[in-house]
Design an enzyme around this catalytic site. Structure first.
Site, PDB file in Angstrom:
ATOM      1  N   LYS A 157       3.355   5.754 -40.993  1.00  0.00           N
ATOM      2  CA  LYS A 157       3.827   6.250 -39.702  1.00  0.00           C
ATOM      3  C   LYS A 157       2.791   6.109 -38.603  1.00  0.00           C
ATOM      4  O   LYS A 157       3.126   5.852 -37.447  1.00  0.00           O
ATOM      5  CB  LYS A 157       4.288   7.703 -39.842  1.00  0.00           C
ATOM      6  N   LYS A 199       3.799  15.587 -41.351  1.00  0.00           N
ATOM      7  CA  LYS A 199       4.588  14.546 -42.013  1.00  0.00           C
ATOM      8  C   LYS A 199       3.707  13.658 -42.875  1.00  0.00           C
ATOM      9  O   LYS A 199       2.591  13.300 -42.491  1.00  0.00           O
ATOM     10  CB  LYS A 199       5.273  13.633 -40.988  1.00  0.00           C
ATOM     11  N   GLY A 205      13.249  10.672 -45.996  1.00  0.00           N
ATOM     12  CA  GLY A 205      14.182  11.529 -46.709  1.00  0.00           C
ATOM     13  C   GLY A 205      13.806  12.996 -46.683  1.00  0.00           C
ATOM     14  O   GLY A 205      14.234  13.769 -47.539  1.00  0.00           O
ATOM     15  N   HIS A 276      15.378  19.415 -43.766  1.00  0.00           N
ATOM     16  CA  HIS A 276      14.977  18.154 -43.129  1.00  0.00           C
ATOM     17  C   HIS A 276      15.729  16.957 -43.700  1.00  0.00           C
ATOM     18  O   HIS A 276      15.289  15.821 -43.556  1.00  0.00           O
ATOM     19  CB  HIS A 276      13.468  17.914 -43.234  1.00  0.00           C
ATOM     20  N   GLU A 316      14.764   5.265 -36.009  1.00  0.00           N
ATOM     21  CA  GLU A 316      15.131   6.654 -35.785  1.00  0.00           C
ATOM     22  C   GLU A 316      14.406   7.209 -34.558  1.00  0.00           C
ATOM     23  O   GLU A 316      13.211   6.977 -34.364  1.00  0.00           O
ATOM     24  CB  GLU A 316      14.796   7.490 -37.022  1.00  0.00           C
ATOM     25  N   ARG A 333      15.213  -0.330 -44.758  1.00  0.00           N
ATOM     26  CA  ARG A 333      16.171  -0.454 -45.851  1.00  0.00           C
ATOM     27  C   ARG A 333      17.553  -0.108 -45.326  1.00  0.00           C
ATOM     28  O   ARG A 333      17.708   0.278 -44.173  1.00  0.00           O
ATOM     29  CB  ARG A 333      15.811   0.519 -46.984  1.00  0.00           C
TER      30      ARG A 333
END
Length: 712
Positions: A157, A199, A205, A276, A316, A333
């Site tokens: 990230k 995070k 997920g 989440h 996202e 994916r």
């Protein structure tokens, strides 16, 4: 229609798609054998390196395209649906995913033994694993996904944020650097300002993700996120971001090919989540204006092109109340919720994946991708919403669903009689519906949820019905804090079962009992049966019996009088009911048709040793049966003073030992189940008397974990 489409050529098929922008053709086009593409790499056989509903989903499209499918399965999945669907199936090890579905070497060996030209990783497991994508490339097997470089750049990230900033995509303020000491991260959180989101730099997920609202709880949340990230992704590096209160979660479906083309297929709103993790998704996003839709779509394409993306991916974003959007992450994916995009664009994204992986161009240009109607996806999980959505496991003793059609899809990997395993994700199915607009689609979603009936384990179906009927959800006012904000309406107090329903349940028991007795009498020709006369003919003897049913653990006495005409008079407290009815079967589903004081009801009926289930278009009712005393007397008795397991799972970490003093809320044990981590806390202050399980132990739900003694 399919045959004529084949003769039209590429441009002709595109024109036909535009002309038939509706539902009937959704899965009908492109039926030619995939291996017939000239000048491209042939894919005649694909190995699906996954399980459950996504494996079945990929195999359906492969079969439609004339491509053979190869399944891999763990010992726990040997009788599963995806194994039965495949043309070939190979066992790859024990139930734990580390020894089976995450074993790159075993899966690659199966690919070679089966002569598969390509591997589709589905989602989860190895789908975003850089090493696996590179291994496929080294072995000359097509990896149906993006280049390993894109997975690597977007999987970390901190790296992805830097790339997005350089590409002109807005990002959220935060720390994404390499310094990972606890003290330094705490300083960064203080600089950014609480609340902050912690995070894992890898994965997704909802795993390895925690919110710290204050500095006091930062350290505990950081440690918890690290443990979960290490277990899920084998990397416990973290990033810190400013937590945007009540944002919307918007994601854009993108697709790229090996010729430098990239398109977006509009956005999905995935705002309503628990733990989440997404629970219900829709496309397009409610209330998003065309200009914002175009801007977020173009930003997603810039993100994809920045990493030379190939195949299906999702960018996202979080979106605030003013419709400003900020890059969150890219999932390299196919997403769980991709069917809603397929429904509103008339596409098959798995078919696109196979084509692009073999070297073809994207089937449609940006101008040819048309948004049509509205779609919802509801994820049906084995979990207990009333117990903080704790995941569950167990057999699907009864499973009936709405019929699938051009506007309704049931994406599942289980059948009636199958077991939902503790080793994997607890999702049972995805219910996907389409209609011409959002109100019509929402109405259809609720109608189909009423027809989705499961017995054998706790599910979230009733919760999804409450959620989809909430006025704010109906108005499209969704955000990631939706469930906590509307908790009281979404979790109403348990209501008493109506007396009319209790009469139906009592009649169901009587009719089932009578059916068993009649079958026994016919099989044995028992002349001494109380239901037979000496001549073998049945007689009706009026008599009264007492039955006991449970209404939310409260005993309800029902006096039942059997009448000569086959009807019944029932008394519950001071009320009287005249009841009659019959049983019928259709497609292996049993129905009860019941008249109570002249009002007729019809419901699906499922009777177990412990409960009666009545499913109708109006309600889902469960009426418990009393547990015999000889069973209750063998229980542990007297209750347990301490902490118990909220679900079946594995003890991952133990924080206490005998003799330790604890306060209310102190962490005692960490358990993992269905790939999620849960912290079990002290229910009261006291001294640890006994720790009943060690780290690594398997524990059943409701098993005592820690015994507590009150301090003198």
């Amino acid at each position: 229609m399919a045959a004529s489409a084949l003769a039209l050529g590429s441009e002709g098929r595109r024109q036909l798609r535009r002309a038939l922008q509706g539902r009937k053709w959704l899965w009908a086009l492109s039926t030619r054998e995939y291996s017939s593409v000239t000048g491209q790499r042939n894919i005649e056989k694909v190995l699906v390196a996954n399980r459950g509903e996504i494996a079945c989903r990929v195999m359906r499209t492969a079969r439609k395209m004339g491509v053979k499918s190869v399944a891999v399965y763990s010992e726990a999945d040997q009788n599963s649906m995806h194994v039965a669907m495949a043309d070939e199936a190979y066992c790859i090890g024990p139930a734990p995913s580390q020894q089976s579905y995450l074993s790159m070497e075993k899966i690659m060996q199966v690919a070679k033994n089966s002569a598969a030209q390509a591997i589709h990783p589905g989602y989860g497991f190895l789908s975003e694993n850089t090493e696996f994508a590179e291994l496929c490339n080294q072995e000359g097997i097509i990896f149906i996904g993006p280049p390993s470089s894109a997975i690597r750049d977007m999987g970390i990230k901190s790296t992805s944020k830097a790339i997005m900033s350089a590409a002109g995509v807005p990002v959220v303020e935060g720390y994404h650097g390499e310094e990972q000491s606890d003290r330094f991260l705490e300083e960064q959180a203080r600089r950014i300002g609480y609340p902050v989101m912690i995070k894992a730099v890898r994965g997704g997920g909802g795993k390895g993700m925690r919110i710290a609202f204050t500095e006091k709880e930062f350290q505990e949340q950081l440690e918890s996120a690290r443990r979960e990230a290490k277990k899920s992704f084998n990397d416990d590096a973290m990033l810190i971001e400013k937590f945007v209160d009540n944002p919307r979660h918007i994601e854009v479906q993108v697709f790229g090919d090996q010729h430098g083309n990239a398109v977006y297929l509009f956005e999905r709103d995935c705002s309503v989540q628990r733990r989440h993790q997404k629970i219900i998704e829709e496309a397009p996003g409610p209330g998003i204006k065309p200009e914002v839709r175009r801007k977020v779509g173009e930003a997603a394409v810039r993100a994809a092109k920045a990493v030379n993306y190939v195949g299906a991916g999702t960018v996202e974003f979080i979106m605030d109340s003013a419709h400003n959007f900020y890059f969150m992450e890219m999932n390299t994916r196919l997403q769980v919720e991709h069917p809603v995009t397929e429904m509103v664009t008339g596409t098959d994204l798995v078919e696109w994946q196979l084509k692009v992986a073999a070297g073809e161009k994207i089937p449609l240009t940006q101008e040819e991708i048309v948004l049509n109607g509205h779609a919802f996806e509801a994820r049906i999980y084995a979990e207990d919403p009333d117990n903080n959505f704790m995941p569950g496991a167990g057999p699907l003793l009864h499973l009936s669903t709405p019929p699938a059609d051009s506007c309704t899809r049931i994406e599942t990997g289980v059948r009636q009689g199958d077991e939902v395993s503790i080793h994997y994700d607890p999702m049972i199915a995805k219910l996907v519906v389409w209609a011409e607009d959002r109100p019509a689609a929402l109405k259809k979603l609720r109608y189909c949820l009423q027809q989705y009936n499961i017995v054998g384990l706790s599910t979230n179906v009733d919760f999804l019905l409450n959620l989809s009927a909430h006025p704010e959800f109906e108005a499209g006012n969704v955000h990631t804090n939706f469930i906590p904000q509307h908790h009281s309406e979404l979790f109403p107090p348990k209501r008493s079962v109506s007396k009319m329903t209790l009469c139906q349940a009592a009649l169901g028991l009587i009719l089932k009992e009578k059916l068993v007795t009649d079958t026994f009498r016919l099989q044995t020709e028992d002349k001494f049966s109380p239901f037979a006369s000496s001549s073998g003919r049945r007689i009706n003897v009026p008599y009264v019996r007492n039955m006991i049913l449970l209404d939310n653990e409260k005993n309800v006495n029902i006096a039942v009088q059997y009448n000569h005409d086959g009807s019944y008079d029932m008394q519950i407290e001071d009320q009287f009911f005249h009841v009659s009815g019959c049983l019928s079967r259709e497609d292996d589903i049993e129905y009860i048709r019941c008249s109570v004081n002249g009002v007729v009801y019809q419901s699906k009926l499922v009777v177990l040793d412990t409960a009666i289930y009545l499913f109708s278009s109006e309600s889902h009712e469960k009426i418990d049966l009393p547990v015999p005393k000889y069973l209750t007397s063998t229980s542990s008795g007297g209750g347990h003073s301490g902490a118990v397991a909220p679900m079946t799972g594995t003890v991952d970490k133990v924080f206490v030992k005998p003799g330790d003093k604890v306060q209310v809320g102190d962490s005692l044990v960490v358990m993992t189940a269905m790939k999620m981590e849960h912290t079990i806390r002290a229910p009261k202050a006291g001294i640890i008397k006994k720790v009943l399980y060690q780290e690594g132990s398997q524990v059943n739900r409701h098993a005592p974990l820690v015994e507590l003694a009150e301090e003198d």
